[in-house]
Design a protein around this motif. Structure first.
Motif, PDB file in Angstrom:
ATOM      1  N   TYR A 124      70.343   9.168 -12.249  1.00 20.80           N
ATOM      2  CA  TYR A 124      69.124   9.826 -11.779  1.00 20.80           C
ATOM      3  C   TYR A 124      68.042   8.774 -11.543  1.00 20.80           C
ATOM      4  O   TYR A 124      67.870   7.858 -12.344  1.00 20.80           O
ATOM      5  N   ASP A 127      63.692  11.290  -7.156  1.00 24.13           N
ATOM      6  CA  ASP A 127      64.214  12.505  -6.523  1.00 24.13           C
ATOM      7  C   ASP A 127      65.681  12.374  -6.124  1.00 24.13           C
ATOM      8  O   ASP A 127      66.189  13.216  -5.366  1.00 24.13           O
ATOM      9  N   LYS A 173      72.644  13.516  -3.968  1.00 20.47           N
ATOM     10  CA  LYS A 173      71.709  14.622  -3.799  1.00 20.47           C
ATOM     11  C   LYS A 173      70.280  14.108  -3.814  1.00 20.47           C
ATOM     12  O   LYS A 173      69.908  13.297  -4.654  1.00 20.47           O
ATOM     13  N   HIS A 174      69.490  14.609  -2.874  1.00 25.23           N
ATOM     14  CA  HIS A 174      68.071  14.242  -2.785  1.00 25.23           C
ATOM     15  C   HIS A 174      67.229  15.510  -2.839  1.00 25.23           C
ATOM     16  O   HIS A 174      67.390  16.417  -2.012  1.00 25.23           O
ATOM     17  N   TYR A 175      66.353  15.596  -3.835  1.00 23.18           N
ATOM     18  CA  TYR A 175      65.477  16.755  -3.980  1.00 23.18           C
ATOM     19  C   TYR A 175      64.262  16.578  -3.068  1.00 23.18           C
ATOM     20  O   TYR A 175      63.486  15.638  -3.235  1.00 23.18           O
ATOM     21  N   THR A 176      64.125  17.502  -2.142  1.00 25.26           N
ATOM     22  CA  THR A 176      63.023  17.426  -1.180  1.00 25.26           C
ATOM     23  C   THR A 176      61.853  18.314  -1.581  1.00 25.26           C
ATOM     24  O   THR A 176      60.825  18.319  -0.902  1.00 25.26           O
ATOM     25  N   SER A 180      64.251  22.849  -3.112  1.00 25.64           N
ATOM     26  CA  SER A 180      64.967  22.437  -1.902  1.00 25.64           C
ATOM     27  C   SER A 180      65.628  21.082  -2.125  1.00 25.64           C
ATOM     28  O   SER A 180      65.144  20.262  -2.903  1.00 25.64           O
ATOM     29  N   SER A 181      66.729  20.869  -1.429  1.00 21.82           N
ATOM     30  CA  SER A 181      67.457  19.610  -1.597  1.00 21.82           C
ATOM     31  C   SER A 181      68.402  19.393  -0.433  1.00 21.82           C
ATOM     32  O   SER A 181      68.781  20.329   0.287  1.00 21.82           O
ATOM     33  N   GLU A 183      72.168  17.411   0.222  1.00 25.50           N
ATOM     34  CA  GLU A 183      73.309  16.923  -0.562  1.00 25.50           C
ATOM     35  C   GLU A 183      74.452  16.568   0.364  1.00 25.50           C
ATOM     36  O   GLU A 183      74.725  17.273   1.338  1.00 25.50           O
TER      37      GLU A 183
END
Length: 379
Positions: A124, A127, A173-176, A180-181, A183
């Motif tokens: 991690y 984001d 995975k990128h958290y926007t 929302s994300s 992947e």
């Protein structure tokens, strides 16, 4: 290989004895031991089998950005089915893994099967989230049928495998936003036609969670859409995926919609329907309980299916349930699954359940009649 797995198990168990304080502890270990007794009423005879199922889950947190997971699944089979099926180990050793991390040994009516079921690094940073190794990539939303689950489709009938299948894969995975994300993921396969490479976009709108996915799933180009929200006080979920084969240009559409509702009395209902344009009406021989690995495209051999589940807590420690699946078509098939769960202690449960499958020609006839008794101790 067996010696390596045994050493890993022994090492993990030994760690419980390390004299670390809670403040210094940067690892955890848990798991369970289950004993499953089954009776298969086949014709005029009965087939008795037993399965001892053990799982060890180990997690190590070397720092705030890195997690390491190793989970080992051990199963000890004995009984008449193991004795009757030649090379039973190969029959049940069905997985979606690239690396062979399983071993088996046994003779006559006894078989021990062990495998490293999960083994991945999880990183991690702000984001971003990256997971590499043997893992479960769960894109499904509904309880029974998941056309969006491109990587790790599972069988509802395999109730003793709560963790469900995994894959040797990488997932980024990128958290926007808060809900929302974006992947992207890919598994590792022996050939291109078995590989899954796909991306998914998730967002929230009108108090609904939506997802859109696209990619290559085995021999198909797949486009999918899913949602989860509420219709007043009832849950409302759905998944739709279109598959277009790049080898023979065949196309199929799978759609699954589900509604569930919980009453204050603890009475619970879940209803779902499935449409699979690529399946038949069920005229061919069907084995719902086969250990053969499913894909999102083959989650049901029937074109239409309806599911209804209800459960109720008769007592804080006793829960009863009934699940049914009806397959309309030429066979007019019906699956019935009653169950009772009893909690003897916080970490000790007993389950009684049955799986009954009927097909209708001139009248309904039982194709499968299975009874199970399971005792589970968690640690």
């Amino acid at each position: 290989m067996w010696a390596h797995i045994f050493f890993i198990c022994l090492s993990i168990l030994a760690m419980e004895g390390f004299s670390q304080s809670e403040e210094e502890k940067n690892w955890s270990i848990n798991g369970y031991v289950k004993d499953l007794l089954s009776v298969n009423f086949s014709g005029d005879s009965s087939i008795y089998d037993n399965l001892i199922h053990n799982r060890i889950n180990y997690k190590w947190f070397p720092n705030d950005e890195l997690n390491i997971h190793i989970e080992i699944r051990n199963r000890f089979f004995w009984g008449e089915t193991v004795k009757a099926i030649p090379n039973y180990g190969a029959f049940i050793d069905v997985n979606n893994d690239y690396l062979d991390l399983s071993v088996q040994t046994g003779e006559k009516s006894v078989l021990l099967h062990a495998m490293i079921d999960r083994a991945f690094f999880e990183w991690y940073k702000d984001d971003w989230e990256v997971r590499l190794g043997r893992q479960r990539i769960n894109w499904g939303i509904n309880l029974v049928w998941n056309p969006n689950d491109l990587f790790n489709a599972y069988s509802f009938f395999d109730f003793d495998f709560e963790e469900r299948p995994g894959s040797d894969a990488i997932r980024i995975k990128h958290y926007t936003g808060v809900a929302s994300s974006l992947e992207i993921a890919s598994n590792v396969a022996e050939d291109f036609d078995q590989q899954v490479i796909a991306g998914m976009w998730k967002w929230n709108k009108w108090n609904y969670d939506f997802q859109f996915l696209a990619g290559k799933a085995q021999e198909d180009i797949a486009l999918g859409f899913g949602w989860a929200g509420n219709l007043k006080n009832a849950g409302f979920k759905g998944e739709i995926t279109h598959f277009n084969s790049y080898n023979d240009e065949t196309k199929s559409l799978l759609a699954s919609v589900a509604v569930d509702y919980s009453f204050e009395s603890s009475l619970y209902f879940n209803g779902s329907v499935l449409f699979n344009s690529g399946a038949s009406d069920g005229t061919e021989n069907v084995n719902l309980f086969s250990p053969e690995r499913l894909t999102a495209k083959t989650i049901s051999p029937f074109r239409y299916a309806t599911f209804l589940q209800t459960s109720y807590s008769f007592h804080p420690l006793i829960n009863g349930g009934l699940s049914t699946i009806y397959y309309p078509g030429e066979k007019d098939a019906l699956f019935i699954n009653p169950s009772v769960s009893i909690s003897l202690k916080s970490n000790l449960d007993v389950n009684f359940l049955s799986q009954l499958y009927f097909e209708k020609q001139e009248r309904y006839a039982a194709r499968a009649k299975l009874l199970f008794l399971r005792v589970k101790w968690s640690f």
